[in-house]
Design a protein around this motif. Structure first.
Motif, PDB file in Angstrom:
ATOM      1  N   LYS A  31       3.349  -2.837 -39.707  1.00 47.89           N
ATOM      2  CA  LYS A  31       4.183  -2.379 -40.828  1.00 47.89           C
ATOM      3  C   LYS A  31       5.518  -1.863 -40.322  1.00 47.89           C
ATOM      4  O   LYS A  31       6.580  -2.198 -40.848  1.00 47.89           O
ATOM      5  N   GLY A 105       7.003   5.078 -47.021  1.00 48.58           N
ATOM      6  CA  GLY A 105       7.976   5.912 -46.312  1.00 48.58           C
ATOM      7  C   GLY A 105       9.094   5.080 -45.706  1.00 48.58           C
ATOM      8  O   GLY A 105      10.264   5.475 -45.722  1.00 48.58           O
ATOM      9  N   ARG A 133       7.035  13.380 -51.491  1.00 48.10           N
ATOM     10  CA  ARG A 133       7.355  13.150 -50.072  1.00 48.10           C
ATOM     11  C   ARG A 133       8.791  13.607 -49.783  1.00 48.10           C
ATOM     12  O   ARG A 133       9.720  13.271 -50.521  1.00 48.10           O
ATOM     13  N   GLU A 365       1.360  10.173 -47.432  1.00 50.78           N
ATOM     14  CA  GLU A 365       1.003   9.556 -48.714  1.00 50.78           C
ATOM     15  C   GLU A 365       0.399  10.590 -49.664  1.00 50.78           C
ATOM     16  O   GLU A 365       0.541  10.525 -50.875  1.00 50.78           O
ATOM     17  N   ARG A 368      -2.454  15.081 -46.247  1.00 51.40           N
ATOM     18  CA  ARG A 368      -3.619  14.549 -45.527  1.00 51.40           C
ATOM     19  C   ARG A 368      -4.496  15.643 -44.920  1.00 51.40           C
ATOM     20  O   ARG A 368      -5.704  15.430 -44.741  1.00 51.40           O
ATOM     21  N   HIS A 411      -4.097   4.802 -48.112  1.00 52.57           N
ATOM     22  CA  HIS A 411      -4.821   3.753 -47.387  1.00 52.57           C
ATOM     23  C   HIS A 411      -5.641   4.299 -46.228  1.00 52.57           C
ATOM     24  O   HIS A 411      -6.748   3.847 -45.954  1.00 52.57           O
ATOM     25  N   ARG A 412      -5.100   5.302 -45.534  1.00 59.02           N
ATOM     26  CA  ARG A 412      -5.826   5.786 -44.339  1.00 59.02           C
ATOM     27  C   ARG A 412      -7.015   6.678 -44.718  1.00 59.02           C
ATOM     28  O   ARG A 412      -7.964   6.811 -43.952  1.00 59.02           O
ATOM     29  N   LYS A 437      -1.789  -1.224 -49.034  1.00 55.30           N
ATOM     30  CA  LYS A 437      -0.474  -0.708 -48.624  1.00 55.30           C
ATOM     31  C   LYS A 437      -0.055  -1.334 -47.293  1.00 55.30           C
ATOM     32  O   LYS A 437       1.099  -1.691 -47.105  1.00 55.30           O
TER      33      LYS A 437
HETATM   34  C1  LIG Z   1       2.523   7.792 -43.023  1.00 51.33           C
HETATM   35  C2  LIG Z   1       2.312   6.500 -43.279  1.00 51.33           C
HETATM   36  O1  LIG Z   1       3.104   5.667 -43.988  1.00 51.33           O
HETATM   37  P1  LIG Z   1       4.622   5.668 -44.448  1.00 51.33           P
HETATM   38  O2  LIG Z   1       5.272   4.526 -43.753  1.00 51.33           O
HETATM   39  O3  LIG Z   1       4.548   5.472 -45.931  1.00 51.33           O
HETATM   40  O4  LIG Z   1       5.226   7.002 -44.071  1.00 51.33           O
HETATM   41  C3  LIG Z   1       1.110   5.805 -42.761  1.00 51.33           C
HETATM   42  O5  LIG Z   1       1.065   4.549 -42.856  1.00 51.33           O
HETATM   43  O6  LIG Z   1       0.181   6.457 -42.273  1.00 51.33           O
END
Ligand SMILES: C=C(OP(=O)(O)O)C(=O)O
Ligand SMILES: O=C(O)C1=C[C@@H](OP(=O)(O)O)[C@@H](O)[C@H](O)C1
Length: 456
Positions: A31, A105, A133, A365, A368, A411-412, A437
């Motif tokens: 990603k 993000g 966020r 997200e 956490r 997702h995590r 995601k």
């Molecule tokens: C923090 C994360 O994503 P983002 O790129 O939306 O910040 C993540 O993928 O754990």
């Protein structure tokens, strides 16, 4: 083809009748690299072919944002992970448009960098959950470069309108100062903006702590691979990486770029070998990588795994016994995005573990640290939030029980719950589709890894 998903999704137990886990799992593109390459390709002047690009919600949002800004992103008819990116001929992005950031993000913190070079205001919005966020330090940095920001909701958060400066104001030596302690993406976003600035731009981090340094180094390396220059002065007052200098240059990625697999998304599959007992092999593991997931083998060893990389085949082999060691103290500041996955190991370990350096996960997200604490307690585990992380108390496995686990559109949190479900009967995962995601077909990959694809 993607798998049809029930909600909640009954997480499959690792079958004991099939013998130990033994799987080869191919991981889709990174990603973080995909979205950086898309931005850098858009900042150039010639087409770039990206191969192995991640095709999931975060990269679809990025491509949609780029198209809105006048960038062509053409998906190869035969190979959907090959995308050709063509920047606008004029070099200026289309303004008077609206960008949907979803919960990504990398979209909400990187695309405003492009909007600095648009020919009109750009409105940024996203999922309701994205409104929590942090955004202020990035926008503060762009204001220091001459942009105007109008907050449409709560100040410091999405949604907002960014009005770029007039073209003749986009020049001159500048020194931008921001506090990036709540996200490294503010530094990455501003470095990406700086890569197009026509004079020397310096960027100073003013905060006490700075998370996810590998992701910042990834941004630096990617700008350098596009012919730009970024120097880092580590001698700031705080003893932290402090000032980046970006001399004027012209960025153009090579005509073809190959995206590495997402090493952080390899983590749930690799951790499955430790939890279920057995072997998981991951192909295309790079010898070196700027991804924080390059730290994964060491983290897994700390929990008791045997991990080896075959330098000829590039297969990473992870072996576990089902018995997991507590790690004592582990600083996950460099790789916070892997923490929710490793939390599944710490929950099942035979002794205590403390994760430090991850206070900023409260602005991911979802919060956490709160989400993990709630869900671990829901299944009978024992954990405490600390100022900058989590402390896991070891509990015996028979204290842990099934439950419907919430995932908070994260997702995590979904992959974390799936890992626990390998050995705790009766775990149902709410909205497992949230894994889209960053992984197009998590459930399909998971059931295939377990050899249960025909039972799904
Ligand atoms: C923090 C994360 O994503 P983002 O790129 O939306 O910040 C993540 O993928 O754990
Ligand atoms: O730049 C990037 O690609 C990322 C940086 C990190 O953000 P934070 O520094 O906000 O944790 C990471 O957690 C996120 O998943 C991706």
């Amino acid at each position: 083809m993607t798998t049809a998903l029930s909600d909640p999704w009954p997480a499959p137990l690792a079958s004991t009748s099939r013998g130990p886990l033994d799987a080869l799992v191919s991981i889709p593109g990174s990603k973080s690299l995909s979205n950086r390459y898309l931005i850098l390709a858009a900042l150039g002047s010639q087409s770039v072919v990206l191969e192995g690009l991640l095709r999931s919600r975060d990269t679809e949002l990025m491509m949609a944002a780029l198209r809105t800004l006048g960038v062509r992103c053409e998906v190869d008819a035969r190979e959907e992970t090959t995308v050709t990116v063509t920047p606008p001929e004029s070099g200026r992005f289309t303004g008077n448009v609206r960008v949907d950031c979803g919960l990504a993000g990398t979209v909400m913190r990187f695309v405003p960098a492009l909007a600095l070079y648009a020919d009109g205001p750009v409105t940024f919005d996203g999922d309701a959950q994205a409104y929590h966020r942090p955004m202020a330090p990035l926008l503060d940095g762009l204001v220091q470069l001459g942009a105007r920001v109008d907050w449409l909701g709560e100040e410091g958060f999405l949604p907002f309108v960014l009005t770029p400066p007039e073209p003749d104001e986009l020049s001159g030596e500048r020194h931008v100062r921001v506090d990036a302690s709540s996200s490294s993406q503010f530094i990455s976003g501003l470095l990406l903006a700086a890569s197009r600035w026509s004079h020397l731009l310096r960027l100073t981090h003013t905060g006490e702590t700075l998370p996810s340094m590998p992701h910042i180094r990834m941004t630096m390396a990617d700008i350098q691979s596009a012919g730009g220059q970024v120097d880092l002065d580590m001698t700031g007052d705080t003893g932290q990486p402090a000032t980046w200098s970006v001399p004027s240059s012209f960025v153009q990625l090579p005509s073809h770029v190959l995206v590495e697999p997402d090493l952080s998304n390899a983590a749930p599959f690799a951790c499955a070998a430790l939890i279920a007992g057995g072997t998981v092999r991951i192909p295309l593991w790079p010898s070196t990588s700027t991804q924080p997931g390059a730290l994964l083998p060491d983290y897994l060893r700390a929990f008791g795994a045997e991990v080896s990389l075959d330098e000829d085949t590039h297969i990473l082999t992870v072996q576990g016994t089902g018995h997991i060691r507590g790690v004592g103290q582990l600083d996950l500041g460099p790789a916070g995005e892997i923490a929710p996955t490793l939390a599944a190991l710490a929950t099942l370990a035979d002794s205590d573990s403390t994760f430090t350096g991850i206070a900023h996960l409260r602005g991911h997200e979802t919060d956490r640290l709160a989400a993990l604490s709630t869900e671990i307690r829901r299944i009978g585990g024992s954990v405490e939030e600390t100022a900058d992380g989590l402390h896991f108390h070891a509990v015996s496995r028979d204290q842990l029980h099934g439950a419907v686990m919430e995932t908070y559109a994260d997702h995590r949190m979904a992959t974390f719950a799936a890992l626990l479900g390998l050995v705790i009967p009766g775990i149902d995962v709410v909205n497992v589709a949230t894994t889209k995601k960053t992984i197009p077909d998590f459930v399909g990959m998971w059931t295939a890894m377990l050899g249960q694809e025909n039972e799904a």
